[in-house]
Design a protein around this motif. Structure first.
Motif, PDB file in Angstrom:
ATOM      1  N   LEU A 206      32.953  43.539  43.382  1.00 44.93           N
ATOM      2  CA  LEU A 206      33.793  42.548  43.689  1.00 44.93           C
ATOM      3  C   LEU A 206      34.835  42.917  44.798  1.00 44.93           C
ATOM      4  O   LEU A 206      35.242  44.071  45.187  1.00 44.93           O
ATOM      5  N   THR A 207      34.834  41.799  46.076  1.00 43.35           N
ATOM      6  CA  THR A 207      35.987  41.904  46.770  1.00 43.35           C
ATOM      7  C   THR A 207      37.080  40.909  46.632  1.00 43.35           C
ATOM      8  O   THR A 207      36.731  39.760  46.362  1.00 43.35           O
ATOM      9  N   PHE A 208      38.077  41.213  46.811  1.00 46.19           N
ATOM     10  CA  PHE A 208      39.265  40.150  46.695  1.00 46.19           C
ATOM     11  C   PHE A 208      40.174  40.259  48.151  1.00 46.19           C
ATOM     12  O   PHE A 208      40.128  41.283  48.897  1.00 46.19           O
TER      13      PHE A 208
ATOM     14  N   GLU B  44      25.315  33.183  49.525  1.00 44.95           N
ATOM     15  CA  GLU B  44      24.797  33.856  50.779  1.00 44.95           C
ATOM     16  C   GLU B  44      24.022  35.021  50.677  1.00 44.95           C
ATOM     17  O   GLU B  44      23.659  35.612  49.655  1.00 44.95           O
ATOM     18  N   LEU B  45      22.944  34.942  51.835  1.00 43.26           N
ATOM     19  CA  LEU B  45      21.889  35.751  51.755  1.00 43.26           C
ATOM     20  C   LEU B  45      21.639  36.380  53.154  1.00 43.26           C
ATOM     21  O   LEU B  45      21.636  35.617  54.029  1.00 43.26           O
TER      22      LEU B  45
ATOM     23  N   ALA C 174      25.243  37.265  47.826  1.00 47.74           N
ATOM     24  CA  ALA C 174      26.820  37.482  47.479  1.00 47.74           C
ATOM     25  C   ALA C 174      26.875  35.823  46.779  1.00 47.74           C
ATOM     26  O   ALA C 174      26.426  34.818  47.379  1.00 47.74           O
ATOM     27  N   ILE C 175      28.069  35.819  46.091  1.00 48.42           N
ATOM     28  CA  ILE C 175      28.465  34.597  45.690  1.00 48.42           C
ATOM     29  C   ILE C 175      30.000  34.682  46.087  1.00 48.42           C
ATOM     30  O   ILE C 175      30.777  35.603  45.572  1.00 48.42           O
ATOM     31  N   ALA C 176      30.654  33.765  46.663  1.00 45.83           N
ATOM     32  CA  ALA C 176      31.851  33.759  47.089  1.00 45.83           C
ATOM     33  C   ALA C 176      32.589  32.324  46.770  1.00 45.83           C
ATOM     34  O   ALA C 176      32.022  31.372  46.858  1.00 45.83           O
TER      35      ALA C 176
ATOM     36  N   GLY D 233      43.411  32.530  48.705  1.00 50.85           N
ATOM     37  CA  GLY D 233      42.682  33.896  48.380  1.00 50.85           C
ATOM     38  C   GLY D 233      41.036  33.760  48.456  1.00 50.85           C
ATOM     39  O   GLY D 233      40.655  32.383  48.448  1.00 50.85           O
ATOM     40  N   GLU D 234      40.280  34.582  48.321  1.00 53.12           N
ATOM     41  CA  GLU D 234      39.068  34.544  48.152  1.00 53.12           C
ATOM     42  C   GLU D 234      38.666  35.522  46.993  1.00 53.12           C
ATOM     43  O   GLU D 234      38.968  36.856  47.077  1.00 53.12           O
ATOM     44  N   VAL D 235      37.380  35.491  46.512  1.00 51.28           N
ATOM     45  CA  VAL D 235      36.883  36.611  45.595  1.00 51.28           C
ATOM     46  C   VAL D 235      35.087  36.544  46.098  1.00 51.28           C
ATOM     47  O   VAL D 235      34.775  35.387  46.188  1.00 51.28           O
ATOM     48  N   ARG D 236      34.494  37.733  46.308  1.00 57.32           N
ATOM     49  CA  ARG D 236      33.243  37.582  46.402  1.00 57.32           C
ATOM     50  C   ARG D 236      32.690  38.780  45.609  1.00 57.32           C
ATOM     51  O   ARG D 236      33.102  39.804  45.174  1.00 57.32           O
TER      52      ARG D 236
END
Length: 189
Positions: free
Chosen positions: A81-83, A149-150, A121-123, A108-111
């Protein structure tokens, strides 16, 4: 309309002098298009943060420029996870109804990076500007997006997403600037 053009020109000039492009992203839907330039914010004393400058067009003659500043990181531990947190300035105009808007939004975002041989990834992201930071004909702005995303090659990703950008206008109406599924590509340098 003239004030919105002046503000958009000022944002464009400021972004052009401070953002050294580290990436370009473009997306298209049946009714909208957006082009976004991203770059490292260390030039303005914020190492690790990213600046972005976007141009949006809707076929209803809706125009918008945006300038963002975000920082992202991973939580403690070995998680995929990335925040990220940050802000974005929006300046634009809508044709029907004929309205101009400016807004300062926080968000904000979460990935979630899917562990696989081909990076995926799903963001999701959200930005919100209440009435106190919305100007012109806008009382509030909400910008929500989600995407898959791919990474097809190192530095090039394709994505499929959905965005809903809603304005609450002075005339007690809600206007959807964008509410479409889109596809796009991102290049990182």
């Amino acid at each position: 309309m003239r004030m919105a053009r002046l503000i958009a020109a000022a944002l464009l000039a400021g972004a052009a002098t401070t953002v050294q492009a580290a990436g370009v992203e473009a997306y298209l839907s049946n009714k909208t298009a957006q082009l976004t330039f991203t770059g490292d914010a260390s030039g303005i004393g914020l190492p690790g943060a990213e600046m972005s400058f976007g141009l949006f067009y809707g076929d209803d003659k809706d125009y918008m420029g945006s300038f963002g500043l975000h920082a992202a990181g991973t939580p403690a531990g070995d998680m995929p996870l990335t925040f990220g947190l940050g802000g974005r300035i929006y300046v634009g105009s809508t044709d029907r109804p004929d309205q101009n808007f400016q807004a300062l939004a926080l968000g904000g975002e979460v990935r979630y990076t899917i562990p696989a041989n081909m990076p995926m990834a799903i963001a999701a992201d959200i930005h919100f500007a209440p009435s106190v930071t919305s100007f012109g004909d806008a009382d509030q702005l909400v910008d929500v997006g989600v995407r898959y995303e791919l990474e097809v090659t190192p530095g090039v990703s394709g994505f499929l997403g959905y965005r809903e950008l809603t304005l609450d206008l002075d005339r007690d109406s809600s206007y959807k600037v964008d509410k479409h599924v889109h596809f796009g590509v991102r290049f990182r340098f």
